[in-house]
Design a protein around this motif. Structure first.
Motif, short mmCIF file in Angstrom:
data_model
loop_
_atom_site.label_atom_id
_atom_site.label_comp_id
_atom_site.label_asym_id
_atom_site.label_seq_id
_atom_site.Cartn_x
_atom_site.Cartn_y
_atom_site.Cartn_z
N ASP A 141 4.98 -12.54 -12.59
CA ASP A 141 6.13 -12.95 -11.78
C ASP A 141 7.31 -12.02 -12.05
OD1 ASP A 141 4.69 -15.04 -10.73
OD2 ASP A 141 5.55 -16.57 -12.06
N GLY A 142 7.99 -11.64 -11.00
CA GLY A 142 9.13 -10.75 -11.13
C GLY A 142 8.78 -9.27 -11.03
N ASP A 143 7.50 -8.92 -11.17
CA ASP A 143 7.06 -7.53 -11.06
C ASP A 143 6.71 -7.21 -9.61
OD1 ASP A 143 7.37 -7.16 -13.76
OD2 ASP A 143 5.22 -7.21 -14.22
N LEU A 157 6.36 -10.98 -1.21
CA LEU A 157 4.99 -11.01 -0.71
C LEU A 157 4.45 -12.43 -0.66
CD1 LEU A 157 2.36 -9.60 0.18
CD2 LEU A 157 1.82 -9.31 -2.26
N MET A 158 4.66 -13.18 -1.75
CA MET A 158 4.13 -14.55 -1.80
C MET A 158 4.82 -15.44 -0.77
SD MET A 158 1.73 -14.13 -3.86
CE MET A 158 1.13 -15.80 -3.99
N SER A 159 6.10 -15.22 -0.55
CA SER A 159 6.82 -15.99 0.46
C SER A 159 6.26 -15.71 1.86
CB SER A 159 8.31 -15.64 0.39
OG SER A 159 9.01 -16.28 1.41
N ALA A 160 6.02 -14.43 2.15
CA ALA A 160 5.45 -14.06 3.45
C ALA A 160 4.06 -14.65 3.61
CB ALA A 160 5.42 -12.54 3.60
N TYR A 183 0.82 -1.22 0.00
CA TYR A 183 0.00 0.00 0.00
C TYR A 183 0.86 1.27 0.00
CZ TYR A 183 -4.70 -1.89 0.52
OH TYR A 183 -5.91 -2.51 0.29
N GLU A 184 1.93 1.25 0.75
CA GLU A 184 2.71 2.47 0.95
C GLU A 184 3.75 2.72 -0.13
OE1 GLU A 184 4.06 1.95 4.96
OE2 GLU A 184 2.02 2.13 5.76
N SER A 185 4.22 1.67 -0.78
CA SER A 185 5.18 1.83 -1.88
C SER A 185 4.98 0.66 -2.83
CB SER A 185 6.62 1.92 -1.35
OG SER A 185 6.97 0.78 -0.60
N LYS A 186 5.89 -0.30 -2.78
CA LYS A 186 5.74 -1.53 -3.55
C LYS A 186 6.60 -2.60 -2.91
CE LYS A 186 9.16 0.09 -6.86
NZ LYS A 186 9.39 0.53 -8.22
N ILE A 187 6.29 -3.85 -3.25
CA ILE A 187 7.03 -4.98 -2.71
C ILE A 187 7.21 -6.00 -3.82
CG2 ILE A 187 4.88 -6.01 -1.83
CD1 ILE A 187 6.59 -7.24 0.46
N PRO A 188 8.38 -6.62 -3.92
CA PRO A 188 8.55 -7.67 -4.92
C PRO A 188 7.52 -8.78 -4.70
CG PRO A 188 10.67 -7.01 -4.02
CD PRO A 188 9.62 -6.34 -3.18
N LEU A 214 -7.22 -7.73 -0.81
CA LEU A 214 -7.03 -6.99 -2.06
C LEU A 214 -5.57 -7.03 -2.52
CD1 LEU A 214 -9.33 -3.87 -1.55
CD2 LEU A 214 -9.76 -5.91 -2.95
N VAL A 215 -4.63 -7.01 -1.58
CA VAL A 215 -3.22 -7.11 -1.94
C VAL A 215 -2.92 -8.47 -2.56
CG1 VAL A 215 -0.86 -7.22 -1.01
CG2 VAL A 215 -2.40 -5.40 -0.29
N MET A 216 -3.45 -9.53 -1.97
CA MET A 216 -3.19 -10.87 -2.51
C MET A 216 -3.90 -11.05 -3.86
SD MET A 216 -1.02 -11.77 -0.43
CE MET A 216 -0.65 -13.26 -1.36
N LYS A 217 -5.05 -10.46 -4.01
CA LYS A 217 -5.75 -10.50 -5.31
C LYS A 217 -4.89 -9.80 -6.37
CE LYS A 217 -10.03 -9.23 -7.56
NZ LYS A 217 -11.18 -8.36 -7.54
N LYS A 218 -4.36 -8.65 -6.02
CA LYS A 218 -3.49 -7.89 -6.94
C LYS A 218 -2.23 -8.69 -7.25
CE LYS A 218 -1.98 -3.86 -8.73
NZ LYS A 218 -2.67 -2.79 -9.37
N ALA A 219 -1.68 -9.37 -6.25
CA ALA A 219 -0.47 -10.17 -6.45
C ALA A 219 -0.72 -11.28 -7.46
CB ALA A 219 0.01 -10.74 -5.13
N LYS A 220 -1.88 -11.91 -7.40
CA LYS A 220 -2.20 -12.98 -8.33
C LYS A 220 -2.33 -12.47 -9.76
CE LYS A 220 -4.31 -15.81 -4.79
NZ LYS A 220 -5.53 -16.27 -4.16
#
Length: 90
Positions: free
Chosen positions: A83-85, A39-42, A30-35, A73-79
């Motif tokens: 990959d790599g973004d 995120l998926m590992s966490a 939300y505050e910036s970005k995360i690889p 919503l973050v996990m939905k966006k991650a899906k």
């Protein structure tokens, strides 16, 4: 951050640290970005600690209530993210 992360007092210290790491990953999206990989590992580690859907919803809803950030919503966006973004809610 002026709130406490939701947690279960039966978790070990390591499990608490890992759950907090997942919630911090949601904050970072939300505050910036995360690889996406980070995120998926966490999230995978979070799911090892909180395997049930009902419990996952309970903890992520509590987190959303105190932070305003939706793990769902973050996990939905991650899906939807290649990959790599990086994942970002901005």
């Amino acid at each position: 951050m002026d709130y406490q992360y939701p947690m279960d007092m039966d978790w070990t210290t390591e499990e608490i640290v890992n759950v907090i790491r997942f919630f911090e990953s949601v904050e970072k999206a939300y505050e910036s970005k995360i690889p996406k990989d980070d995120l998926m590992s966490a999230y995978r580690r979070f799911k090892e600690i909180v395997p049930g859907k009902a419990d996952e919803k309970k903890y992520t809803d509590e987190f959303k209530e105190v932070s305003g950030y939706s793990a769902y919503l973050v996990m939905k966006k991650a899906k939807e993210t290649a990959d790599g973004d990086p994942v970002s809610m901005k």
